[in-house]
Design a protein around this motif. Structure first.
Motif, PDB file in Angstrom:
ATOM      1  N   THR A 171       0.833  -1.202   0.000  1.00 49.28           N
ATOM      2  CA  THR A 171       0.000   0.000   0.000  1.00 49.28           C
ATOM      3  C   THR A 171       0.868   1.252   0.000  1.00 49.28           C
ATOM      4  O   THR A 171       2.089   1.191   0.185  1.00 49.28           O
ATOM      5  CB  THR A 171      -0.917   0.017   1.237  1.00 49.28           C
ATOM      6  OG1 THR A 171      -0.097   0.032   2.409  1.00 49.28           O
ATOM      7  CG2 THR A 171      -1.827  -1.198   1.248  1.00 49.28           C
ATOM      8  N   GLU A 183       0.966   3.435   2.195  1.00 51.41           N
ATOM      9  CA  GLU A 183       1.521   3.643   3.535  1.00 51.41           C
ATOM     10  C   GLU A 183       2.674   2.693   3.843  1.00 51.41           C
ATOM     11  O   GLU A 183       3.273   2.769   4.925  1.00 51.41           O
ATOM     12  CB  GLU A 183       0.431   3.454   4.605  1.00 51.41           C
ATOM     13  CG  GLU A 183      -0.679   4.486   4.557  1.00 51.41           C
ATOM     14  CD  GLU A 183      -1.712   4.179   3.486  1.00 51.41           C
ATOM     15  OE1 GLU A 183      -1.701   3.025   2.991  1.00 51.41           O
ATOM     16  OE2 GLU A 183      -2.503   5.076   3.131  1.00 51.41           O
ATOM     17  N   LYS A 226       2.358  -0.734   3.851  1.00 48.92           N
ATOM     18  CA  LYS A 226       1.867  -1.985   4.437  1.00 48.92           C
ATOM     19  C   LYS A 226       1.887  -3.085   3.386  1.00 48.92           C
ATOM     20  O   LYS A 226       1.344  -2.926   2.292  1.00 48.92           O
ATOM     21  CB  LYS A 226       0.446  -1.782   4.970  1.00 48.92           C
ATOM     22  CG  LYS A 226      -0.115  -3.020   5.661  1.00 48.92           C
ATOM     23  CD  LYS A 226      -1.545  -2.773   6.131  1.00 48.92           C
ATOM     24  CE  LYS A 226      -2.122  -4.040   6.761  1.00 48.92           C
ATOM     25  NZ  LYS A 226      -3.526  -3.854   7.184  1.00 48.92           N
TER      26      LYS A 226
END
Length: 461
Positions: free
Chosen positions: A287, A289, A291
């Protein structure tokens, strides 16, 4: 045009360990070959050569194959027999379904004295009046023509009528060659028209893509992209229908044109598939972010086990049994593992941090499963009770009994296993028979005289 390449020959020479210099038989059928070359240089020992169902327009570059016994060049675009004089051992020649109209070209086969079988079925020359008589009289070494044995009486009759038959064949050949000249002109005209049509289509497309109409085109695509694609498909179907329903003479040119048309359509479909594949958005593996996601695009069964005994994590991925290992890519990271199976990603987050450098991947020879062993970063030391081999079982039993009763047992150290020398026994003890330290001790010498029982003192010695 496609020609014979060294890579093609090596791939078709698997039965000979991919060696081409000692090759005796090779099959190059249905390879879309348009030019025959290099075989007489690379494969001098060839005895059997299969070249059927290609687009070869001329027999060439096989004249130095002196050991060649069987040549199958059926279903090609050959128009005359030539360049086979050097094939001294040629016994069987298959020219079925070609475009040989110049029947007098078979006179070149007179030099092939071992030629026994000849196939010319499906060629225009077989429609000539007196075709079989001419061939039988011209090639007297033949035993079989078009699968039918040549009888002696048939040959005698053919030789008797040879001058008349030869004259008829010459006249029919002239008429056929005139017809072929008209067919070639027609094919060239069709080719020119096709090029002009393609050029006009390109110009119209460029005009549609001009800067003035670019915005309108974008809006049109945005509104009805699916309709445009459907229209294009209908237009292609209409073009296919016109191409296949239009009557055309069966000539080398029309056969080549059909092949090129099919090849263009195939490439266009591949380009469409490739463009769709590019347009399809790739599934995100990480992702924005940072992740890491669990992904199983190839939809494979798997198991992730925590091997506490060996302090490692083991991934067992049920890869297809017959999948080549070169199509697998394994990437181990400290917190996750990623496996690409034919480009499709399998990714899973690990429950604990591992050592990528110490990890190993193996493939099962029976099931084909991929097993990846990943040692953990945190090392756990497990207490293991080990009994020294020097202690006997009976001693162990007594130790266990004393431990149960609560008595403390002191172990005796084996003196034979000292780790340091015994300084008390450096000086060896000597037997002292004298009174003082300086006094000589001849006692032992005297004793040696009495050791001989049958001793006699002979004074003459």
């Amino acid at each position: 045009f496609l020609s014979v390449t060294e890579d093609l020959i090596r791939r078709r020479a698997e039965h000979n360990n991919c060696e081409i210099f000692s090759l005796e038989e090779i099959s190059l059928h249905q390879q879309e070959i348009e030019k025959l070359e290099y075989l007489d240089k690379w494969c001098r020992d060839l005895k059997i050569l299969y070249l059927q169902n290609n687009l070869i327009p001329k027999i060439e570059n096989v004249g130095k194959l002196k050991k060649l016994e069987y040549l199958n060049i059926a279903l090609n675009n050959i128009e005359r027999i030539e360049n086979l004089e050097g094939c001294e051992e040629l016994r069987k020649l298959d020219l079925t379904a070609n475009f040989i109209g110049e029947l007098s070209s078979i006179e070149a086969l007179k030099h092939n004295i071992h030629l026994k079988e000849l196939f010319l079925v499906g060629n225009p020359c077989t429609q000539f009046e007196g075709y079989r008589q001419f061939v039988v009289a011209t090639l007297q070494q033949l035993k079989c023509l078009d699968g039918k044995e040549i009888e002696r009486s048939e040959r005698i009759q053919a030789l008797q009528n040879y001058p008349e038959v030869q004259q008829k064949i010459r006249e029919q050949e002239k008429a056929y060659l005139l017809k072929r000249a008209r067919e070639k002109e027609e094919a060239q005209r069709r080719m020119r028209e096709k090029k002009v049509k393609e050029q006009n289509q390109k110009e119209s497309k460029l005009g549609f893509d001009s800067p003035d109409s670019l915005q309108g085109k974008e809006n049109h695509q945005a509104e009805g992209g699916e309709k445009q694609e459907m229209f294009r498909t209908v237009e292609d179907d209409e073009e296919d229908r016109r191409f296949w329903e239009e009557p055309t003479p069966y000539t080398p040119e029309s056969r080549l044109e059909t092949h090129r048309y099919i090849e263009e359509k195939r490439r266009a479909k591949e380009n469409v598939r490739e463009s769709k594949r590019r347009e399809k958005p790739l599934r995100p593996l990480v992702t924005a972010e940072g992740k890491v996601l669990n992904v199983n695009v190839p939809k494979l069964q798997f198991s992730l086990k925590d091997d506490e005994e060996n302090n490692q994590i083991v991934l067992d991925l049920a890869v297809y049994r017959h999948l080549d290992t070169s199509l697998l890519e394994v990437d181990v990271q400290p917190t996750y593992i990623r496996v690409l199976v034919k480009g499709k990603p399998f990714q899973i987050v690990l429950p604990e941090e591992v050592k990528p450098d110490s990890s190993s991947a193996k493939r099962s020879q029976t099931t084909g499963h991929l097993v990846v062993s990943m040692p953990k970063v945190k090392e756990i030391i497990l207490a293991k009770q080990k009994v020294s081999t020097s202690i006997k079982r009976s001693d162990c039993n007594t130790l266990q009994k004393n431990a149960r009763s609560g008595q403390v047992e002191k172990l005796e150290v084996d003196p034979s296993k000292y780790s340091f020398p015994d300084v008390t026994k450096i000086i060896q003890e000597k037997e002292q028979s004298g009174q003082g330290p300086i006094k000589l001790q001849p006692g032992k010498i005297l004793e040696t005289k009495h050791t001989y029982v049958d001793f006699e003192n002979n004074e003459d010695v």
